[in-house]
Design an enzyme around this catalytic site. Structure first.
Site, PDB file in Angstrom:
ATOM      1  N   HIS A  42      18.024  11.784 -55.043  1.00  0.00           N
ATOM      2  CA  HIS A  42      17.524  11.926 -53.678  1.00  0.00           C
ATOM      3  C   HIS A  42      18.041  13.199 -53.025  1.00  0.00           C
ATOM      4  O   HIS A  42      17.325  13.906 -52.318  1.00  0.00           O
ATOM      5  CB  HIS A  42      17.977  10.722 -52.837  1.00  0.00           C
ATOM      6  CG  HIS A  42      16.941   9.646 -52.755  1.00  0.00           C
ATOM      7  ND1 HIS A  42      17.189   8.416 -52.220  1.00  0.00           N
ATOM      8  CD2 HIS A  42      15.640   9.617 -53.132  1.00  0.00           C
ATOM      9  CE1 HIS A  42      16.091   7.679 -52.267  1.00  0.00           C
ATOM     10  NE2 HIS A  42      15.151   8.380 -52.823  1.00  0.00           N
ATOM     11  N   GLU A  59       4.083  11.718 -74.587  1.00  0.00           N
ATOM     12  CA  GLU A  59       5.515  11.844 -74.301  1.00  0.00           C
ATOM     13  C   GLU A  59       6.388  11.546 -75.507  1.00  0.00           C
ATOM     14  O   GLU A  59       7.583  11.848 -75.488  1.00  0.00           O
ATOM     15  CB  GLU A  59       5.914  10.880 -73.178  1.00  0.00           C
ATOM     16  CG  GLU A  59       5.172  11.100 -71.874  1.00  0.00           C
ATOM     17  CD  GLU A  59       5.448   9.981 -70.896  1.00  0.00           C
ATOM     18  OE1 GLU A  59       6.399  10.107 -70.119  1.00  0.00           O
ATOM     19  OE2 GLU A  59       4.702   8.976 -70.921  1.00  0.00           O
ATOM     20  N   ASP A  71      10.042  14.384 -71.229  1.00  0.00           N
ATOM     21  CA  ASP A  71      10.338  13.330 -72.197  1.00  0.00           C
ATOM     22  C   ASP A  71      10.015  13.761 -73.621  1.00  0.00           C
ATOM     23  O   ASP A  71      10.757  13.434 -74.550  1.00  0.00           O
ATOM     24  CB  ASP A  71       9.559  12.052 -71.850  1.00  0.00           C
ATOM     25  CG  ASP A  71      10.319  11.167 -70.880  1.00  0.00           C
ATOM     26  OD1 ASP A  71      11.561  11.181 -70.910  1.00  0.00           O
ATOM     27  OD2 ASP A  71       9.671  10.466 -70.083  1.00  0.00           O
ATOM     28  N   CYS A 128       2.337  18.222 -67.338  1.00  0.00           N
ATOM     29  CA  CYS A 128       2.919  17.832 -66.041  1.00  0.00           C
ATOM     30  C   CYS A 128       4.439  17.793 -66.079  1.00  0.00           C
ATOM     31  O   CYS A 128       5.072  17.248 -65.178  1.00  0.00           O
ATOM     32  CB  CYS A 128       2.364  16.478 -65.594  1.00  0.00           C
ATOM     33  SG  CYS A 128       2.693  15.133 -66.734  1.00  0.00           S
TER      34      CYS A 128
END
Length: 755
Positions: free
Chosen positions: A363, A604, A628, A675
């Site tokens: 965060h 992935e 990943d 992505c």
């Protein structure tokens, strides 16, 4: 022997300084092994000489006096070989060198083991005996284990001295670098302010109480005080952040609600446990669940729960709050930074952030990127408790922290700061222009989102759509699965915000490594466990509800795309498509006219790479999650600073996998997108475009830089660059070759970004 080793390690770890630690080691090792001599020689980095730093059995006057070159004597021989040397008659070895000061000619047997930390030889640990014999295997393994422990002690002592500009031998040093993980881009130069956690939950003991209602009252009072702190911090940051970004504080407030942490703690209190013990029990249970998770973004929620627990505990302990004075150029340093800590510093004074724990998905890193504050995370070797008041340089582009900077290094980074400012101002005008190469090739640039905070930032930078929307977020902030209507409202916000641009929503990606508090899964190996599409196919009720919510949210907008995560086989896609068509039929039966959206598969895992040709025939597009995919191909956790140098998205294996996927898409006439973070690195984006990638999706911060570079180069030049690097066998060589070629084209100004 194991108990002996444990006792020595505990004693060494409590030593007040390096010299004391070395004296303990030589004394205790000599006793444990029953030898006549134990000595430690450390390699002085300045002179490249081994110096006798501690001994039991040799002449004590030789300590600090006897030294030898790094290729000299048996000590140099051990260091050069980087493995143990076990000799029955040391003096007979051709590398033996006699030092009269030590008196060691009396000792025949010799066993030396190198002290190595992060591949660097730091010294040699030696035992000797008068009797001619070879030390046995158990003695050798004991000494090797002891040297491994000693390596950490020496490294810590080095780091502690380095931050103040002194090596362990007292020599002056500057520009000490600590490696970490990039959190938010940019460079900051300022003064460290170390924030320590307000309370330590681990230290709280169990205590049974009779006056349960008094404990309940104390707990509720502490909760209310922390809730007020949250409101105050949110108000403080309201001028710096958009309302959507301030919603992060709402996540904290929701955790404080009775329906979340509150009720669980109260239940434990009513079982007879005092408030502090109940808090520790509940918070630790939540932390353990989050820390099991594989997804970096979700795993970071453990630090949020931990921070809340500490703050509540501080009030329960009636901790005194100290008033801090923040310097004008504050660099906030902590073991584990939290979003709330940012609010404690006046906005005009905060210039940089350093966190020993955490990753770029935390965060605090998300907020730092929103606020434009250079940040590094995961600086695990940083002796942060001793850094308060020191001048630091934070390099958020490459994930580096420098202490005791020289005037030359300071000037170098001030120039980078100036160049970055000019670059950002120059790129703003690109927002409304399309990404087209010099020879007319069109390359759409999308963004990755997960929070509402990402929307405005993405549109401000000229995003042409969403390549990845993480749907896990609305599931995380609740104590139950959100209803279809709740999900529909959340998805509608995203789809409306970007309409008419496409929004690619990834289906729920949870599992053993991303367990929700209300859907716990414990596994021995969560990285390879029940996760992603495997969970949602086993629970079609979850998958169907989410798919219906997505479809209903898209009514009248028609900009939805659905993407399936962690696919490893064809039959998983078949099952998922069956459920998607079923959900579509159910929505249509309700009288809602919604077209069937495009459906794609995320590549992935290596299995999907080798089935790309089959998979692309079944769906409308493929999207590569390079984060990943790189981790699985290389077996490296990219958020672990210990092995971060092994993670490299330009590794030849990764490039070959991407080419294989691009070829499958091209033959099928279907689009391929990327992505992962690789798409947001300008230099890597050039190679992806050359491979035939149709869409790049990235963090909004990187979009202008990628757009600028791709608009300065031709597709034919990009393909020539790909041809030049594809035969190279080293990822660092690939990167340096690529960067050199781009610099020679005059395109170096956006290449400061890290890997």
């Amino acid at each position: 022997m194991l108990n002996t080793l444990r006792r020595i390690v505990q004693e060494v770890n409590s030593a007040k300084d390096l010299i004391t630690a070395l004296d303990i080691i030589v004394q205790r090792v000599r006793e444990a092994m029953g030898t006549e001599v134990c000595s430690v020689y450390l390699l002085d980095p300045g002179s490249s000489r081994y110096v006798l730093m501690a001994t039991q059995g040799l002449n004590k006057d030789a300590v600090g006096v006897v030294s030898m070159a790094n290729n000299e004597g048996l000590i140099g021989y051990v260091g050069a070989r980087e493995e143990p040397v076990n000799l029955e008659d040391a003096a007979a070895h051709p590398k033996f060198r006699y030092f009269a000061e030590t008196g060691e000619e009396r000792f025949a047997s010799f066993l030396g083991v190198p002290i190595i930390h992060h591949r660097r030889v730091m010294g040699v640990l030696v035992v000797q005996q008068k009797e001619r014999r070879q030390f046995d295997e158990s003695e050798e393994s004991f000494l090797v284990t002891m040297s491994a422990q000693l390596a950490g002690v020496i490294a810590h002592a080095e780091a502690t001295g380095s931050i103040h500009g002194l090596g362990w031998a007292g020599e002056a040093i500057q520009d000490t670098r600590f490696d970490a993980v990039p959190g938010a881009p940019g460079v900051a130069i300022g003064q460290a302010v170390v924030i320590l956690p307000p309370a330590d939950l681990k230290a709280v003991p169990d205590k049974h109480v009779k006056d349960i209602e008094a404990e309940v009252l104390r707990f509720r009072s502490a909760i209310e005080a922390v809730r007020q702190d949250m409101h105050d911090m949110s108000a403080k940051l309201s001028t710096q952040l958009r309302p959507e970004e301030l919603a992060l504080f709402d996540v904290y407030l929701m955790m404080l609600d009775d329906a979340a942490l509150g009720n669980e703690v109260l239940a434990v209190i009513r079982g007879g446990q005092w408030a502090q013990g109940a808090l520790r029990e509940v918070v630790n249970a939540h932390i353990n669940r989050f820390e099991m998770m594989d997804d970096p973004y979700l795993r970071e929620r453990a630090s949020d729960v931990k921070d809340l627990g500490r703050r509540i505990l501080a009030y329960l302990q009636e901790a005194n709050k100290e008033e801090r004075v923040f310097p004008d150029q504050t660099i906030l340093v902590s073991e584990e930074l939290s979003p709330v800590m940012l609010g404690e510093v006046p906005k005009e004074k905060l210039v940089g952030l350093v966190s020993v724990l955490g990753s770029g998905s935390s965060h605090v890193a998300i907020l730092a990127r929103a606020m434009g504050i250079p940040t590094v995370m995961g600086a695990v070797d940083l002796p942060y408790t001793r850094m308060d008041g020191l001048e630091l340089i934070v390099d958020g582009n490459h994930g580096e922290v420098y202490s005791n900077p020289s005037p030359e290094l300071r000037r170098h980074y001030l120039e980078i700061v100036r160049e970055e400012l000019e670059l950002v101002q120059g790129l703003e005008k690109l927002r409304d222009v399309r990404c087209v190469t010099t020879d007319g090739h069109r390359m759409p640039l999308f963004v990755n989102t997960g929070l509402l905070a990402d929307v405005a930032r993405s549109l401000d930078r000229g995003a042409e759509g969403v390549g990845l929307y993480r749907t896990e977020v609305p599931f995380m902030i609740q104590d139950r699965f959100p209803s279809e209507k709740e999900q529909q409202a959340t998805y509608r916000e995203q789809l409306e915000a970007f309409h008419p641009l496409p929004v690619t929503m990834r289906s729920l990606d949870i599992g053993g490594d991303k367990a929700l508090t209300y859907f716990p899964i414990r596994e021995d190996n969560p990285f390879l466990g029940w996760r992603g599409i495997r969970v949602t196919l086993d629970h079609p009720e979850i998958f169907l509800v989410q798919t219906r919510a997505m479809l209903k949210a898209s009514k009248g907008l028609n900009n939805l795309r659905i993407m399936l995560p962690m696919i490893s086989s064809v039959y998983e896609v078949e099952e998922a498509l069956h459920l998607i068509h079923r959900a579509h039929s159910e929505v249509c039966d309700e009288g809602m006219e919604v077209p069937m959206p495009p459906v794609g598969v995320m590549i992935e895992v290596p299995a999907a790479v080798y089935q790309a040709r089959e998979l692309v025939q079944m769906v409308d597009f493929l999207s590569v999650g390079t984060n990943d995919l790189t981790q699985y191909l290389l077996a490296v956790d990219r958020n672990n600073p210990r092995v971060a140098d092994l993670y490299h998205s330009l590794h030849p294996a990764v490039l070959q996998a991407l080419i294989k996927i691009a070829t499958a898409c091209r033959e099928a006439g279907k689009p391929m997108s990327v992505c992962g973070e690789m798409a947001g690195d300008p230099a890597s984006a050039v190679l992806l475009m050359a491979m035939g990638c149709d869409v790049l999706s990235m963090n909004a911060t990187n979009l202008p830089k990628v757009k600028w570079l791709l608009r300065q180069i031709s597709l034919s030049d990009a393909k020539a660059l790909l041809d030049e690097v594809i035969g190279l066998d080293n990822p660092h060589l690939v990167q340096s070759t690529l960067h050199l070629a781009l610099r020679n084209m005059g395109l170096e100004k956006v290449l400061r970004q890290g890997r």
